[in-house]
Motif scaffolding. Structure first.
Motif, PDB file in Angstrom:
ATOM      1  N   SER A   1      -5.755  49.559  71.730  1.00 20.87           N
ATOM      2  CA  SER A   1      -4.310  48.682  71.769  1.00 20.87           C
ATOM      3  C   SER A   1      -3.942  47.888  70.541  1.00 20.87           C
ATOM      4  N   GLY A   2      -4.896  47.366  69.767  1.00 17.46           N
ATOM      5  CA  GLY A   2      -4.578  46.903  68.485  1.00 17.46           C
ATOM      6  C   GLY A   2      -4.412  45.409  68.270  1.00 17.46           C
ATOM      7  N   ASN A   3      -4.178  44.738  69.257  1.00 17.97           N
ATOM      8  CA  ASN A   3      -4.272  43.227  69.250  1.00 17.97           C
ATOM      9  C   ASN A   3      -5.065  42.571  70.501  1.00 17.97           C
ATOM     10  N   LEU A   4      -5.379  41.271  70.483  1.00 14.92           N
ATOM     11  CA  LEU A   4      -6.251  40.502  71.486  1.00 14.92           C
ATOM     12  C   LEU A   4      -5.602  40.734  72.654  1.00 14.92           C
ATOM     13  N   ILE A   5      -4.298  40.229  72.733  1.00 13.46           N
ATOM     14  CA  ILE A   5      -3.667  40.058  74.166  1.00 13.46           C
ATOM     15  C   ILE A   5      -3.653  41.480  74.763  1.00 13.46           C
ATOM     16  N   ALA A   6      -2.812  42.460  74.081  1.00 14.77           N
ATOM     17  CA  ALA A   6      -3.036  43.928  74.921  1.00 14.77           C
ATOM     18  C   ALA A   6      -4.255  44.652  74.881  1.00 14.77           C
ATOM     19  N   GLY A   7      -5.372  44.163  73.913  1.00 12.54           N
ATOM     20  CA  GLY A   7      -6.512  44.615  74.016  1.00 12.54           C
ATOM     21  C   GLY A   7      -7.170  44.118  75.398  1.00 12.54           C
ATOM     22  N   SER A   8      -7.102  43.129  75.548  1.00  6.84           N
ATOM     23  CA  SER A   8      -7.543  42.409  76.836  1.00  6.84           C
ATOM     24  C   SER A   8      -6.815  43.179  77.956  1.00  6.84           C
TER      25      SER A   8
END
Length: 80
Positions: A39-46
């Motif tokens: 996903s590439g970033n912390l929010i989208a990854g979580s």
């Protein structure tokens, strides 16, 4: 088309291949981590990690690839 391609890669190929050599739980966690990193970033990854765990659970319970794809599509629809 993105959920179909993502499910093909993460559930259809990676999850099933990992499950052959390990347990379903370990396979679900590892493929979910990979999906979160994808996903590439912390929010989208979580979010991706949690949704991927949900989709793995649904896929494991039903055994049907299309149900996993529809779950992924529904999760994306609800998130937007």
């Amino acid at each position: 088309m993105a959920p179909v391609a993502e499910e093909f890669l993460f559930r259809g190929i990676l999850y099933n291949r990992m499950k052959k050599y390990g347990t379903a739980i370990v396979s679900a966690i590892l493929t979910s981590l990979l999906f979160g990193l994808y996903s590439g970033n912390l929010i989208a990854g979580s979010y991706g990690f949690l949704i991927s765990l949900l989709v793995c659970f649904v896929y494991e319970r039903t055994g049907k690839y299309m149900v996993a794809v529809l779950t992924h599509i529904l999760a994306n629809f609800c998130a937007y």
